[in-house]
Design a protein around this motif. Structure first.
Motif, PDB file in Angstrom:
ATOM      1  N   HIS A  44      35.529 -16.030 -28.287  1.00  0.00           N
ATOM      2  CA  HIS A  44      37.127 -16.168 -28.168  1.00  0.00           C
ATOM      3  C   HIS A  44      37.342 -14.805 -27.616  1.00  0.00           C
ATOM      4  CE1 HIS A  44      37.230 -20.178 -30.127  1.00  0.00           C
ATOM      5  NE2 HIS A  44      36.240 -19.927 -30.979  1.00  0.00           N
ATOM      6  N   VAL A  45      36.479 -14.157 -26.917  1.00  0.00           N
ATOM      7  CA  VAL A  45      37.213 -12.752 -26.578  1.00  0.00           C
ATOM      8  C   VAL A  45      36.571 -12.823 -25.051  1.00  0.00           C
ATOM      9  CG1 VAL A  45      36.819 -10.094 -26.662  1.00  0.00           C
ATOM     10  CG2 VAL A  45      36.850 -11.529 -28.740  1.00  0.00           C
ATOM     11  N   PHE A  46      37.737 -12.395 -24.106  1.00  0.00           N
ATOM     12  CA  PHE A  46      37.663 -12.459 -22.622  1.00  0.00           C
ATOM     13  C   PHE A  46      38.478 -11.196 -22.263  1.00  0.00           C
ATOM     14  CE2 PHE A  46      37.997 -16.921 -24.360  1.00  0.00           C
ATOM     15  CZ  PHE A  46      36.880 -17.463 -23.862  1.00  0.00           C
ATOM     16  N   PHE A  47      37.525 -10.711 -20.980  1.00  0.00           N
ATOM     17  CA  PHE A  47      38.340  -9.917 -20.074  1.00  0.00           C
ATOM     18  C   PHE A  47      38.882 -10.585 -19.107  1.00  0.00           C
ATOM     19  CE2 PHE A  47      35.069  -6.428 -21.248  1.00  0.00           C
ATOM     20  CZ  PHE A  47      35.552  -6.256 -22.557  1.00  0.00           C
ATOM     21  N   LYS A  48      40.160 -10.654 -18.676  1.00  0.00           N
ATOM     22  CA  LYS A  48      40.833 -11.439 -17.974  1.00  0.00           C
ATOM     23  C   LYS A  48      41.544 -10.876 -16.816  1.00  0.00           C
ATOM     24  CE  LYS A  48      44.397 -15.141 -17.952  1.00  0.00           C
ATOM     25  NZ  LYS A  48      45.113 -16.080 -19.046  1.00  0.00           N
ATOM     26  N   MET A  49      41.471 -11.093 -15.710  1.00  0.00           N
ATOM     27  CA  MET A  49      42.249 -10.629 -14.674  1.00  0.00           C
ATOM     28  C   MET A  49      43.253 -11.489 -14.127  1.00  0.00           C
ATOM     29  SD  MET A  49      39.511  -8.259 -12.861  1.00  0.00           S
ATOM     30  CE  MET A  49      37.901  -9.364 -12.696  1.00  0.00           C
ATOM     31  N   GLN A  50      44.395 -11.571 -13.862  1.00  0.00           N
ATOM     32  CA  GLN A  50      45.199 -12.302 -13.472  1.00  0.00           C
ATOM     33  C   GLN A  50      46.145 -11.624 -12.378  1.00  0.00           C
ATOM     34  OE1 GLN A  50      46.390 -15.511 -15.967  1.00  0.00           O
ATOM     35  NE2 GLN A  50      48.375 -15.640 -15.144  1.00  0.00           N
ATOM     36  N   ALA A  51      46.736 -12.544 -11.176  1.00  0.00           N
ATOM     37  CA  ALA A  51      47.624 -12.045 -10.351  1.00  0.00           C
ATOM     38  C   ALA A  51      48.540 -13.362  -9.887  1.00  0.00           C
ATOM     39  CB  ALA A  51      47.127 -11.614  -9.100  1.00  0.00           C
ATOM     40  N   ASP A  52      49.908 -12.816  -9.805  1.00  0.00           N
ATOM     41  CA  ASP A  52      50.820 -14.258  -9.427  1.00  0.00           C
ATOM     42  C   ASP A  52      51.534 -13.601  -8.104  1.00  0.00           C
ATOM     43  OD1 ASP A  52      52.732 -12.727 -10.864  1.00  0.00           O
ATOM     44  OD2 ASP A  52      52.704 -14.273 -12.592  1.00  0.00           O
ATOM     45  N   SER A  53      52.803 -14.152  -8.056  1.00  0.00           N
ATOM     46  CA  SER A  53      53.669 -13.488  -6.978  1.00  0.00           C
ATOM     47  C   SER A  53      54.466 -12.480  -7.333  1.00  0.00           C
ATOM     48  CB  SER A  53      54.793 -14.788  -6.724  1.00  0.00           C
ATOM     49  OG  SER A  53      55.391 -15.103  -7.537  1.00  0.00           O
ATOM     50  N   LYS A  54      54.679 -12.014  -8.641  1.00  0.00           N
ATOM     51  CA  LYS A  54      55.334 -10.763  -9.167  1.00  0.00           C
ATOM     52  C   LYS A  54      54.649  -9.699  -9.773  1.00  0.00           C
ATOM     53  CE  LYS A  54      59.221 -13.649 -10.057  1.00  0.00           C
ATOM     54  NZ  LYS A  54      59.616 -14.788 -10.757  1.00  0.00           N
ATOM     55  N   ALA A  55      53.223  -9.929 -10.063  1.00  0.00           N
ATOM     56  CA  ALA A  55      52.792  -8.965 -10.988  1.00  0.00           C
ATOM     57  C   ALA A  55      51.045  -9.469 -11.072  1.00  0.00           C
ATOM     58  CB  ALA A  55      53.395  -8.604 -12.320  1.00  0.00           C
ATOM     59  N   ALA A  56      50.384  -8.442 -11.581  1.00  0.00           N
ATOM     60  CA  ALA A  56      48.957  -8.460 -11.667  1.00  0.00           C
ATOM     61  C   ALA A  56      48.920  -7.849 -13.214  1.00  0.00           C
ATOM     62  CB  ALA A  56      48.028  -7.907 -10.844  1.00  0.00           C
ATOM     63  N   PHE A  57      47.670  -8.545 -14.086  1.00  0.00           N
ATOM     64  CA  PHE A  57      47.576  -7.768 -15.092  1.00  0.00           C
ATOM     65  C   PHE A  57      45.876  -8.049 -15.487  1.00  0.00           C
ATOM     66  CE2 PHE A  57      48.399 -11.862 -17.247  1.00  0.00           C
ATOM     67  CZ  PHE A  57      47.410 -12.254 -18.039  1.00  0.00           C
ATOM     68  N   ILE A  58      45.417  -6.900 -16.241  1.00  0.00           N
ATOM     69  CA  ILE A  58      43.924  -7.186 -16.571  1.00  0.00           C
ATOM     70  C   ILE A  58      44.125  -6.844 -18.121  1.00  0.00           C
ATOM     71  CG2 ILE A  58      43.733  -4.725 -16.262  1.00  0.00           C
ATOM     72  CD1 ILE A  58      40.864  -5.378 -15.776  1.00  0.00           C
ATOM     73  N   ALA A  59      43.432  -7.729 -18.768  1.00  0.00           N
ATOM     74  CA  ALA A  59      43.523  -7.754 -20.514  1.00  0.00           C
ATOM     75  C   ALA A  59      42.146  -7.986 -20.948  1.00  0.00           C
ATOM     76  CB  ALA A  59      44.497  -8.926 -20.724  1.00  0.00           C
ATOM     77  N   ILE A  60      42.326  -7.768 -22.199  1.00  0.00           N
ATOM     78  CA  ILE A  60      41.544  -8.225 -23.130  1.00  0.00           C
ATOM     79  C   ILE A  60      42.163  -9.432 -23.961  1.00  0.00           C
ATOM     80  CG2 ILE A  60      40.004  -7.697 -25.166  1.00  0.00           C
ATOM     81  CD1 ILE A  60      40.136  -4.750 -24.563  1.00  0.00           C
ATOM     82  N   GLU A  61      41.692 -10.568 -23.821  1.00  0.00           N
ATOM     83  CA  GLU A  61      42.313 -11.672 -24.835  1.00  0.00           C
ATOM     84  C   GLU A  61      41.396 -12.283 -25.802  1.00  0.00           C
ATOM     85  OE1 GLU A  61      45.462 -13.323 -21.473  1.00  0.00           O
ATOM     86  OE2 GLU A  61      43.709 -14.604 -22.120  1.00  0.00           O
ATOM     87  N   ILE A  62      41.986 -12.373 -27.153  1.00  0.00           N
ATOM     88  CA  ILE A  62      41.494 -12.762 -28.172  1.00  0.00           C
ATOM     89  C   ILE A  62      42.178 -14.091 -28.374  1.00  0.00           C
ATOM     90  CG2 ILE A  62      40.872 -12.659 -30.693  1.00  0.00           C
ATOM     91  CD1 ILE A  62      41.801  -9.545 -30.029  1.00  0.00           C
ATOM     92  N   THR A  63      41.526 -15.443 -28.211  1.00  0.00           N
ATOM     93  CA  THR A  63      41.985 -16.713 -28.251  1.00  0.00           C
ATOM     94  C   THR A  63      41.675 -17.540 -29.211  1.00  0.00           C
ATOM     95  OG1 THR A  63      40.201 -17.335 -26.892  1.00  0.00           O
ATOM     96  CG2 THR A  63      42.021 -16.462 -25.733  1.00  0.00           C
TER      97      THR A  63
END
Length: 153
Positions: A44-63
């Motif tokens: 349940h721990v991910f390194f996530k990269m995401q981008a859309d039309s307004k911004a981008a983020f990189i994260a450690i997500e605990i799900t």
């Protein structure tokens, strides 16, 4: 504006381009890595990269579905905050129990790059320059810290 299919295709093209760009980069341990779908080894721990039309983020997500477990994992990351931010060379945002884009309660440690769009090819160099050093730094951090998270396997 793009149709749903066009937007999906453009996103896929960006991630394919990024994947080809970063593919020669070996992990801290000298191994080939799928950087876009980085495997932490914790369910349940991910390194996530995401981008859309307004911004981008990189994260450690605990799900994890249990908010209490999320908090325990989050507190374990807090123990490594100096190491993590030292590897990254910057401070990140620490958010316990927030809602993701699907309304699910998650915990996220992240860095955001505002004012960029995955739909503008002229922004792609900025996106790549944002994601690449941070995902590599996360790998360096995880190489040192992962064993302290074994209890959560």
């Amino acid at each position: 504006m793009y149709s749903k299919d066009q937007a999906s295709q453009l996103k896929q093209t960006f991630w394919t381009t990024f994947g080809h760009y970063i593919a020669p980069q070996l992990s801290t341990e000298g191994l080939k890595v799928n950087w876009i779908n980085y495997k932490t080894g914790l369910k349940h721990v991910f390194f996530k990269m995401q981008a859309d039309s307004k911004a981008a983020f990189i994260a450690i997500e605990i799900t994890h579905a249990d908010p209490g477990i999320q908090e325990l994992v989050f507190e374990q990351f807090r123990e490594f905050k100096k190491l993590l931010e030292g590897q990254l060379g910057e401070e990140w945002d620490w958010n316990l129990h927030i809602h993701d884009e699907y309304g699910k309660v998650i915990t996220r440690i992240s860095k955001t790059l505002p004012g960029v769009s995955i739909f503008k090819k002229e922004d792609w160099p900025a996106l790549i320059s944002f994601f690449k050093p941070r995902i590599i730094a996360l790998d360096e951090f995880w190489t040192d810290a992962q064993y302290s998270f074994e209890v959560f396997k």
